[in-house]
Design a protein around this motif. Sequence first.
Motif, PDB file in Angstrom:
ATOM      1  N   THR A 191      39.709  -8.051 -19.141  1.00 21.71           N
ATOM      2  CA  THR A 191      38.675  -7.629 -18.189  1.00 21.71           C
ATOM      3  C   THR A 191      37.852  -6.436 -18.641  1.00 21.71           C
ATOM      4  OG1 THR A 191      40.030  -6.031 -16.945  1.00 21.71           O
ATOM      5  CG2 THR A 191      40.235  -8.376 -16.347  1.00 21.71           C
ATOM      6  N   GLY A 192      38.393  -5.622 -19.573  1.00 19.07           N
ATOM      7  CA  GLY A 192      37.662  -4.430 -19.994  1.00 19.07           C
ATOM      8  C   GLY A 192      37.974  -3.192 -19.183  1.00 19.07           C
ATOM      9  N   ILE A 193      38.855  -3.287 -18.193  1.00 23.04           N
ATOM     10  CA  ILE A 193      39.272  -2.091 -17.459  1.00 23.04           C
ATOM     11  C   ILE A 193      39.885  -1.105 -18.444  1.00 23.04           C
ATOM     12  CG2 ILE A 193      41.585  -2.985 -16.938  1.00 23.04           C
ATOM     13  CD1 ILE A 193      41.434  -1.580 -14.217  1.00 23.04           C
ATOM     14  N   SER A 194      39.733   0.184 -18.192  1.00 24.06           N
ATOM     15  CA  SER A 194      40.266   1.165 -19.130  1.00 24.06           C
ATOM     16  C   SER A 194      41.793   1.162 -19.086  1.00 24.06           C
ATOM     17  CB  SER A 194      39.750   2.564 -18.801  1.00 24.06           C
ATOM     18  OG  SER A 194      40.371   3.073 -17.635  1.00 24.06           O
ATOM     19  N   GLU A 195      42.397   1.472 -20.221  1.00 20.78           N
ATOM     20  CA  GLU A 195      43.861   1.506 -20.295  1.00 20.78           C
ATOM     21  C   GLU A 195      44.432   2.565 -19.367  1.00 20.78           C
ATOM     22  OE1 GLU A 195      47.463   2.061 -23.606  1.00 20.78           O
ATOM     23  OE2 GLU A 195      45.353   2.142 -24.215  1.00 20.78           O
ATOM     24  N   GLN A 196      43.747   3.709 -19.283  1.00 20.07           N
ATOM     25  CA  GLN A 196      44.213   4.788 -18.427  1.00 20.07           C
ATOM     26  C   GLN A 196      44.247   4.354 -16.964  1.00 20.07           C
ATOM     27  OE1 GLN A 196      41.857   8.364 -18.650  1.00 20.07           O
ATOM     28  NE2 GLN A 196      43.134   9.491 -17.203  1.00 20.07           N
ATOM     29  N   GLU A 197      43.170   3.707 -16.523  1.00 16.07           N
ATOM     30  CA  GLU A 197      43.097   3.278 -15.124  1.00 16.07           C
ATOM     31  C   GLU A 197      44.118   2.182 -14.837  1.00 16.07           C
ATOM     32  OE1 GLU A 197      39.801   1.701 -11.823  1.00 16.07           O
ATOM     33  OE2 GLU A 197      39.220   2.022 -13.921  1.00 16.07           O
ATOM     34  N   ALA A 198      44.241   1.226 -15.750  1.00 16.68           N
ATOM     35  CA  ALA A 198      45.194   0.132 -15.554  1.00 16.68           C
ATOM     36  C   ALA A 198      46.629   0.657 -15.525  1.00 16.68           C
ATOM     37  CB  ALA A 198      45.037  -0.907 -16.653  1.00 16.68           C
ATOM     38  N   THR A 199      46.925   1.625 -16.390  1.00 18.04           N
ATOM     39  CA  THR A 199      48.269   2.211 -16.423  1.00 18.04           C
ATOM     40  C   THR A 199      48.575   2.946 -15.131  1.00 18.04           C
ATOM     41  OG1 THR A 199      48.181   2.437 -18.840  1.00 18.04           O
ATOM     42  CG2 THR A 199      49.799   3.785 -17.667  1.00 18.04           C
ATOM     43  N   GLN A 200      47.593   3.690 -14.619  1.00 18.63           N
ATOM     44  CA  GLN A 200      47.800   4.407 -13.360  1.00 18.63           C
ATOM     45  C   GLN A 200      48.072   3.431 -12.218  1.00 18.63           C
ATOM     46  OE1 GLN A 200      44.414   6.634 -11.960  1.00 18.63           O
ATOM     47  NE2 GLN A 200      45.578   7.645 -10.327  1.00 18.63           N
ATOM     48  N   LEU A 201      47.285   2.360 -12.155  1.00 15.47           N
ATOM     49  CA  LEU A 201      47.466   1.374 -11.095  1.00 15.47           C
ATOM     50  C   LEU A 201      48.833   0.698 -11.187  1.00 15.47           C
ATOM     51  CD1 LEU A 201      43.920  -0.271 -11.208  1.00 15.47           C
ATOM     52  CD2 LEU A 201      44.806   1.236  -9.421  1.00 15.47           C
ATOM     53  N   ALA A 202      49.207   0.320 -12.401  1.00 16.52           N
ATOM     54  CA  ALA A 202      50.495  -0.360 -12.592  1.00 16.52           C
ATOM     55  C   ALA A 202      51.659   0.589 -12.304  1.00 16.52           C
ATOM     56  CB  ALA A 202      50.593  -0.898 -14.018  1.00 16.52           C
ATOM     57  N   SER A 203      51.504   1.859 -12.659  1.00 18.39           N
ATOM     58  CA  SER A 203      52.574   2.835 -12.419  1.00 18.39           C
ATOM     59  C   SER A 203      52.781   3.069 -10.929  1.00 18.39           C
ATOM     60  CB  SER A 203      52.249   4.156 -13.117  1.00 18.39           C
ATOM     61  OG  SER A 203      52.144   3.975 -14.510  1.00 18.39           O
ATOM     62  N   GLU A 204      51.686   3.216 -10.191  1.00 16.42           N
ATOM     63  CA  GLU A 204      51.805   3.403  -8.741  1.00 16.42           C
ATOM     64  C   GLU A 204      52.388   2.154  -8.079  1.00 16.42           C
ATOM     65  OE1 GLU A 204      51.490   6.040  -7.046  1.00 16.42           O
ATOM     66  OE2 GLU A 204      50.594   7.363  -8.540  1.00 16.42           O
ATOM     67  N   MET A 205      52.012   0.991  -8.579  1.00 17.09           N
ATOM     68  CA  MET A 205      52.580  -0.253  -8.064  1.00 17.09           C
ATOM     69  C   MET A 205      54.079  -0.306  -8.288  1.00 17.09           C
ATOM     70  SD  MET A 205      53.959  -3.261  -9.421  1.00 17.09           S
ATOM     71  CE  MET A 205      53.255  -3.337 -11.065  1.00 17.09           C
ATOM     72  N   THR A 206      54.522   0.132  -9.474  1.00 16.47           N
ATOM     73  CA  THR A 206      55.952   0.112  -9.798  1.00 16.47           C
ATOM     74  C   THR A 206      56.728   1.058  -8.897  1.00 16.47           C
ATOM     75  OG1 THR A 206      55.393  -0.366 -12.105  1.00 16.47           O
ATOM     76  CG2 THR A 206      57.624   0.375 -11.656  1.00 16.47           C
ATOM     77  N   LEU A 207      56.171   2.247  -8.674  1.00 18.30           N
ATOM     78  CA  LEU A 207      56.815   3.214  -7.790  1.00 18.30           C
ATOM     79  C   LEU A 207      56.938   2.652  -6.377  1.00 18.30           C
ATOM     80  CD1 LEU A 207      57.915   6.049  -7.202  1.00 18.30           C
ATOM     81  CD2 LEU A 207      55.544   6.794  -6.819  1.00 18.30           C
ATOM     82  N   GLY A 208      55.862   2.088  -5.875  1.00 18.40           N
ATOM     83  CA  GLY A 208      55.877   1.537  -4.523  1.00 18.40           C
ATOM     84  C   GLY A 208      56.840   0.371  -4.380  1.00 18.40           C
ATOM     85  N   THR A 209      56.866  -0.487  -5.398  1.00 19.21           N
ATOM     86  CA  THR A 209      57.785  -1.633  -5.362  1.00 19.21           C
ATOM     87  C   THR A 209      59.232  -1.163  -5.366  1.00 19.21           C
ATOM     88  OG1 THR A 209      56.162  -2.982  -6.559  1.00 19.21           O
ATOM     89  CG2 THR A 209      58.425  -3.787  -6.496  1.00 19.21           C
TER      90      THR A 209
END
Length: 277
Positions: A191-209
Amino acid sequence: MRVGFIGTGSMGSILIEAFIQSGALNPDQIVATNRTIDKVERLAASYPGLRIAVSNIDVVSNSDMFFICVRPGDYKAVLAEIGETVHPSQILISITSPVLIRHLEEQARCKIAKIIPSITNYALSGATLCIYSDRMTVEDEEVLENLLSHISAPIRVSEKYTRVSSDLTSCGPAFLSYFIQKFVDAAVQETGISEQEATQLASEMTLGTGKLLTTGGFTPEAIQKRVSVPGGITAEGLRIMEKELRGMFNHVIRTTHAKYEEDLEKLEAQFLNTKVD
């Protein structure tokens, strides 16, 4: 209570720092040594009061309980060195899965415990697996678990299931982070999303899960059902994962168990005919 550490590599230093940062121990309650002494010196510089021991025997002589945090192949030498110093009232704590309780009992005349920590303990979270020798009293177990509860959830397991339990709690963070890394990499590539943004989103998702699976009362299956609707986007993603990942985790567990059996065989040969009378 005085707590010793023989070995301050990756896991030894994680335990020391977690105990101090959680308030479970003050630095002046800890004595530690390492084959590479500058590793202990760095810890002592960060935590004034922590005592640098000059040898493994020095650690044992100045501890009520002590953790052995060395590689499996080094256990035999460490136990041989400290064997005459260990007192029956002390608690020896191993953190290595293939070193069995009976191996330790054969080498040391003291109370024996085996714990399997996790890198998650550095965040004062996750589980610590606990396995006890019959020499441990109920009070001993309570003292150790009270200490561990400051940095984790102590969970008692059968030694028979040490390996698979360790796969889930100790190896698991590496396996899960690998999955997250590949998820992020794919998002960036596709998709071209930045690695930093994707990592932040995935990290918050992992914490919430993680919170849903612990304090939230959800099971893994329940989360999938709540997020997924028939014919929806999540359902399509799960369908692909079911197809592509089928059997992968079975292969992972078979592989970790094969390596464990290999390590255990080597240790059995090392400890053969070296029992302490």
